[in-house]
Design an enzyme around this catalytic site. Structure first.
Site, PDB file in Angstrom:
ATOM      1  CB  CYS A 119      -1.513  -2.335  -2.079  1.00  0.00           C
ATOM      2  SG  CYS A 119       0.004  -1.405  -1.813  1.00  0.00           S
ATOM      3  CB  CYS A 120      -0.046  -6.594  -5.023  1.00  0.00           C
ATOM      4  SG  CYS A 120       0.834  -7.125  -3.547  1.00  0.00           S
ATOM      5  CB  CYS A 203       6.745  -3.961  -0.175  1.00  0.00           C
ATOM      6  SG  CYS A 203       6.452  -3.692  -1.924  1.00  0.00           S
ATOM      7  CB  CYS A 206       4.170  -6.735   2.459  1.00  0.00           C
ATOM      8  SG  CYS A 206       2.919  -5.459   2.322  1.00  0.00           S
ATOM      9  CB  CYS A 231       2.351  -9.767  -5.508  1.00  0.00           C
ATOM     10  SG  CYS A 231       3.664 -10.295  -6.614  1.00  0.00           S
TER      11      CYS A 231
HETATM   12  S1  SF4 Z   1       3.875  -6.097  -1.225  1.00  0.00           S
HETATM   13 FE1  SF4 Z   1       2.686  -4.767   0.184  1.00  0.00          FE
HETATM   14  S2  SF4 Z   1       3.397  -2.640  -0.133  1.00  0.00           S
HETATM   15 FE2  SF4 Z   1       4.181  -3.920  -1.811  1.00  0.00          FE
HETATM   16  S3  SF4 Z   1       2.732  -3.629  -3.425  1.00  0.00           S
HETATM   17 FE3  SF4 Z   1       2.066  -5.478  -2.337  1.00  0.00          FE
HETATM   18  S4  SF4 Z   1       0.673  -4.799  -0.703  1.00  0.00           S
HETATM   19 FE4  SF4 Z   1       1.715  -2.974  -1.520  1.00  0.00          FE
END
Ligand code: SF4
Length: 239
Positions: A119-120, A203, A206, A231
């Site tokens: 996701c990151c 985010c 998170c 991340c």
């Molecule tokens: S912080 Fe969480 S929602 Fe944001 S990009 Fe990374 S995993 Fe995805």
């Protein structure tokens, strides 16, 4: 693109004494091929205020992952208006996000470190790589004592993770108290999440407020083991 050897970077670092010296050197060296990356934490607010006093036409960008807090959008607007900044908002690739969500679901990050990193990568790392590929240098609000991964960073460094462009970290050796003092003294607009105990901004799903005595980045991916907590934006995998 101006290329530097490590020896040259070491010499530059030895001459630059203050964040303002560093920013002046950066803008005179890279012109409009340098931009400040901001996730609208307190450190970013501080560096933004410093930059505007040196170069009112400076470029700023942010990564809108699509999962940010409303308070983060609010401070983006507030800072944009106060400093007359035309913020470059970078979005992830729609097809990549759709593919990821179809395969792993919307809340994939809670299921495994692997999914969280995916996701990151999709929402942050790939969009960052795209904008950095157009720049010769970028500016961050990193501080050395934020975590182990950042402890060896210098004020000016070669960013081997992003094609050898130059990464400028003007407040790398600042303490958290210096950041707080600057915000107060210069009346810098800041993310109101800070007033609710958020000492690092990420985010919405998170990030949480920290508890008393916790590390300032403890609220990021709080369900994960400490060593996974980056991340990928600032990780040099070659080290
Ligand atoms: S912080 Fe969480 S929602 Fe944001 S990009 Fe990374 S995993 Fe995805």
């Amino acid at each position: 693109m101006a290329k530097f050897t490590q020896d040259e970077i070491d010499k530059i670092n030895s001459k630059l004494k203050t964040p303002e010296d560093t920013l002046r050197w950066a803008y005179s060296t890279f012109g409009d091929k340098i931009a400040k990356a901001s996730s609208f934490g307190l450190e970013d607010s501080v560096v933004t205020d410093m930059i505007i006093k040196i170069n009112p036409k400076a470029r700023f960008f942010t990564l809108d992952t699509g999962r940010l807090n409303q308070e983060t959008y609010d401070v983006m607007d507030e800072i944009g208006k106060k400093y007359n900044i035309k913020l470059e908002v970078i979005f992830p690739d729609t097809n990549e996000v759709q593919q990821m969500v179809r395969t792993h679901g919307l809340n994939l990050f809670y299921e495994s470190v692997e999914n969280r990193k995916l996701c990151c990568e999709t929402r942050k790392v790939n969009p960052l790589n795209k904008i950095l590929s157009t720049l010769d240098a970028w500016i961050t609000g990193l501080r050395r004592d934020q975590n182990e991964n950042r402890s060896k960073s210098a004020m000016v460094e070669i960013d081997t993770l992003h094609g050898g462009i130059i990464k400028i970290n003007p407040i790398i050796d600042w303490t958290w108290d210096q950041v707080l003092d600057y915000v107060k003294k210069h009346k810098v607009p800041y993310n109101k999440l800070f007033d609710r105990g958020y000492t690092s901004i990420g985010c919405e799903p998170c990030t949480r407020a920290i508890k008393q005595g916790e590390n300032l980045r403890a609220g990021r991916w709080w369900w994960e083991n400490e060593k996974h907590k980056e991340c990928g934006l600032h990780m040099d995998h070659s080290k």
